[in-house]
Each structure stands twice: as C-alpha cells, then as structure tokens.
Design an enzyme around this catalytic site. Sequence first.
Site, PDB file in Angstrom:
ATOM      1  N   ASP A 187     -38.763 -28.778  -1.287  1.00 44.17           N
ATOM      2  CA  ASP A 187     -37.522 -28.419  -0.607  1.00 44.17           C
ATOM      3  C   ASP A 187     -37.930 -27.729   0.699  1.00 44.17           C
ATOM      4  O   ASP A 187     -38.432 -26.605   0.699  1.00 44.17           O
ATOM      5  CB  ASP A 187     -36.701 -27.478  -1.506  1.00 44.17           C
ATOM      6  N   TYR A 209     -33.444 -21.402  -4.751  1.00 43.15           N
ATOM      7  CA  TYR A 209     -32.000 -21.309  -4.541  1.00 43.15           C
ATOM      8  C   TYR A 209     -31.274 -21.330  -5.894  1.00 43.15           C
ATOM      9  O   TYR A 209     -31.571 -22.165  -6.753  1.00 43.15           O
ATOM     10  CB  TYR A 209     -31.538 -22.465  -3.641  1.00 43.15           C
ATOM     11  N   ARG A 253     -20.724 -47.365   0.715  1.00 43.56           N
ATOM     12  CA  ARG A 253     -21.484 -46.553  -0.252  1.00 43.56           C
ATOM     13  C   ARG A 253     -22.953 -46.962  -0.199  1.00 43.56           C
ATOM     14  O   ARG A 253     -23.846 -46.126  -0.229  1.00 43.56           O
ATOM     15  CB  ARG A 253     -20.916 -46.710  -1.678  1.00 43.56           C
ATOM     16  N   LYS A 301     -28.048 -26.728   6.586  1.00 39.55           N
ATOM     17  CA  LYS A 301     -28.664 -25.545   7.186  1.00 39.55           C
ATOM     18  C   LYS A 301     -29.198 -25.865   8.585  1.00 39.55           C
ATOM     19  O   LYS A 301     -28.429 -26.230   9.449  1.00 39.55           O
ATOM     20  CB  LYS A 301     -29.731 -25.012   6.221  1.00 39.55           C
TER      21      LYS A 301
HETATM   22  O1  P1T Z   1     -25.551 -26.233  -0.300  1.00 42.17           O
HETATM   23  P1  P1T Z   1     -26.259 -27.547  -0.385  1.00 42.17           P
HETATM   24  O2  P1T Z   1     -26.209 -28.335   0.887  1.00 42.17           O
HETATM   25  O3  P1T Z   1     -25.878 -28.342  -1.586  1.00 42.17           O
HETATM   26  O4  P1T Z   1     -27.820 -27.200  -0.553  1.00 42.17           O
HETATM   27  C1  P1T Z   1     -28.340 -26.545  -1.680  1.00 42.17           C
HETATM   28  C2  P1T Z   1     -29.604 -25.818  -1.299  1.00 42.17           C
HETATM   29  C3  P1T Z   1     -30.831 -26.389  -1.613  1.00 42.17           C
HETATM   30  N1  P1T Z   1     -32.000 -25.783  -1.279  1.00 42.17           N
HETATM   31  C4  P1T Z   1     -32.009 -24.606  -0.627  1.00 42.17           C
HETATM   32  C5  P1T Z   1     -33.317 -23.983  -0.286  1.00 42.17           C
HETATM   33  C6  P1T Z   1     -30.807 -23.983  -0.272  1.00 42.17           C
HETATM   34  O5  P1T Z   1     -30.875 -22.821   0.370  1.00 42.17           O
HETATM   35  C7  P1T Z   1     -29.577 -24.593  -0.620  1.00 42.17           C
HETATM   36  C8  P1T Z   1     -28.268 -23.959  -0.326  1.00 42.17           C
HETATM   37  N2  P1T Z   1     -28.364 -22.597  -0.073  1.00 42.17           N
HETATM   38  C9  P1T Z   1     -27.321 -21.753   0.213  1.00 42.17           C
HETATM   39  C10 P1T Z   1     -26.044 -22.143   0.270  1.00 42.17           C
HETATM   40  C11 P1T Z   1     -27.695 -20.345   0.445  1.00 42.17           C
HETATM   41  O6  P1T Z   1     -26.903 -19.568   0.982  1.00 42.17           O
HETATM   42  O7  P1T Z   1     -28.829 -19.987   0.112  1.00 42.17           O
END
Ligand code: P1T
Length: 379
Positions: free
Chosen positions: A170, A98, A46, A195
């Site tokens: 972000d 998001y 962890r 992503k």
């Molecule tokens: O899904 P996750 O890995 O927890 O990430 C969240 C997140 C944070 N910031 C941005 C700009 C994002 O696009 C996302 C996640 N977005 C999607 C799942 C989507 O389809 O837009």
Amino acid sequence: MKFGTKAIHEGVSPDSATGAIMTPIYQTSTYVQEGVGNHKGFQYSRTSNPTRSALEANIAAIENGKYGAAFSSGLAAIDCVIKMLSPGDEVISTNDLYGGTFRIFKTIFEKYGVKFHFVPMGDLSAVEENLNENTKLIWVETPTNPTMKIIDIVAMGKIAKSNNILLGVDNTFATPYLQTPLDLGADIVMHSATKYLGGHSDVVMGVLVVKDEGIAEEIYRIQNSSGAICGPMDCFLVLRGIKTLHLRMREHCKNGKEIAEFLVKHPKVDKVYWPGLPSHPNHKVAKSQMRDFGGMVSFTTVGDKLEDALGIVKKAKLFSLAESLGGVESLIGHPSTMTHAAIPKNERKVAGITDSLIRLSVGIEDAEDLIADLEQALN
Ligand code: P1T
C-alpha cells in the site's frame, strides 16, 4: 522519461475526434457496435471506459509497472487483491495499518476462510515465524498509517520470492514520486487515490498496479466480475491531480520536515513520528527506499492524555479536523477515535496508537502559518 514528464504525458493523448488536449469525460455506459463483435475496443463501461483506461495507463507508468486498474475506493482495490485468494489461504500483514484495511481483513474476509496474521514487520523473524504452506500474500503498508513505521520492501520482496508468494504494498502515504515498490521487489502496488494522487480532497478512488500479465488478467477479471469500478468524472479528476503530483509532493515534504522539526522542540510534545528525522527508528531504511519523507507527521503529547489530544485537535484552525489525508489543505486527526477506531484497543496499543496520538496531513500552505496554528493549539 523523468517523473514529471511521465505524470503529465503517459497514458493520455489529444482526443482523436476533436483534438481536445484534456482526456474527455466519457460519460457513457455503453458503445455502439457496427456488427456483433465489431467495436472500437470498448463494449460496456464496467469492463472498460476510455477515461478510466487513460488513468490506468498513466498510474501504471508512474509506478514503473505495466498494468493499472482503478476502483471505486482504496478499499475496493484491496478487496480485489484479497479476492485473488481462496479459503484456507493465509496473509501476513503489517500490524500498524489503516483501520479500514484491518476491518475488511478481519470482518469481511476471515468469514470466507482467509486467515490474517498482523505482525510488527520491523522484525523480519516475526514474518518468517508466521509463514507456512498456506501463506499466499505479504501485505505491507509503508510508511504505516498512523505511526509512520517504515517496512523494508526489499527484505519483504526477498521473503516473498523465496517462498513463491505475492508481495503487495500500500503506497498511499509515499506516492510513486517518493517510492516505487515494483522496483524494490513488490508484485502489486495499491493506492487510495483519494489521497495524494487525487490531491484535492474531491474524489474517492483506489488503484492497483502490477508488472505481471497473469496477475493483471486476474485483477481485471475480478474488477469486471465484482464491478467496484469508478466513474469517468472521478478518473478525470485523478488524472488531473497526477499532473501536479511531483510539485505538490515537494511542498508536502518541505512542510512535513519543518513541522516535524518544530514538534521535536516543543515542550508539550513527547514522541514525533516522521521518517525523515534521524532519530526515527527506521530512518536508514526510509533513506534507502524513499526519495524524500512525505507530509504525514504524527505525534503524542507529554503525559499521553486523551483530553489533551482532543483539546489540540479542536483548537487547530488552519489544520481542519477531518479524516483522510493527502490534499493540498492541512488536516488534523485523532486516530484512536477516528480513522483507527475499528482496531481493538489492545491491538492499537501494540501498534503505538495511544490516547494522545495526533496525526497531521501537512498540506502545501505556507509553513510559518501552519506552525503558528499548531503553536496556538498546543499552548
Ligand atoms: O478511503 P479509501 O479510498 O477506501 O482508502 C482506504 C485506505 C487504504 N490505505 C491507506 C493507507 C489509507 O490511508 C486509506 C484511507 N485512509 C483514511 C481515510 C485515513 O484518514 O487514514
């Protein structure tokens, strides 16, 4: 060192035990100590794990930062940033962001006494008007999800510096190949590594990168205390993904441009949101802080009817109807009913997330095939 070289070599070295060129997946929870406190730098996974440490060093290098921290999802990384704050603190955030980020801010952290102001950050005075002695963080998403607004990171950095508060960016949509916020005045960079960094739609992960040692210590303290870490297999996959990030991003940008230009000319399409278009309202800022404009493209249809949008996303074939983005394969989504459904309708409207808004994550297939697919779906 240039970007591609750093992406492939930073943070990784042949395995000291075997010479394996790929960082091994250290699938272990603990590490044997020769005597109490006499260990090889790892005590419990962890706290730290060699595969994760390699990824954290690699992402720190390509973001031009010093310290990286990897989490179980993008939202877990954001969760860590907000846990650096205390009850009574205030955050000024982009209003177009998001849906899951909006949800964690509003429905999790407001309960603990942190206050969020969602403002249109194209207007600097909107940010300045919401500043007060309790403001501790400016949270920027740029390009924004899903309407691709571009926020001026340098301008936000100046506001943050002069008020002695933190700026978090972000950087999920741009990736460090296109934009390095720490060079532009940000204190914290965040990614949904799910992503483009992973790039193959096979892992969920988040990362933070900073330059400042004090902020890094606080992040590692929260990472270890809250425990939202990612497993070594996921770290291996994202390390492997980053090795081709520069190649993939070039193709995403090329295809994004072709598709944006196709959509602009299509009679059934109304607005097209892609920061590389000279008609994009923030094109100048985009040119000043991004090296190219990415593969995320959104558009609305003439008349802005929900049923038209639902018909198009259903008819698309090569573009798969799915949440998420940034993989090699193209995806199509309808933000108001999918990724951004957590945002109340009136706030969605203010941000431009209307009924017919469709979001494309343009992959790296051949552009002609992608355009033919959109053509048949639109007609
Ligand atoms: O899904 P996750 O890995 O927890 O990430 C969240 C997140 C944070 N910031 C941005 C700009 C994002 O696009 C996302 C996640 N977005 C999607 C799942 C989507 O389809 O837009």
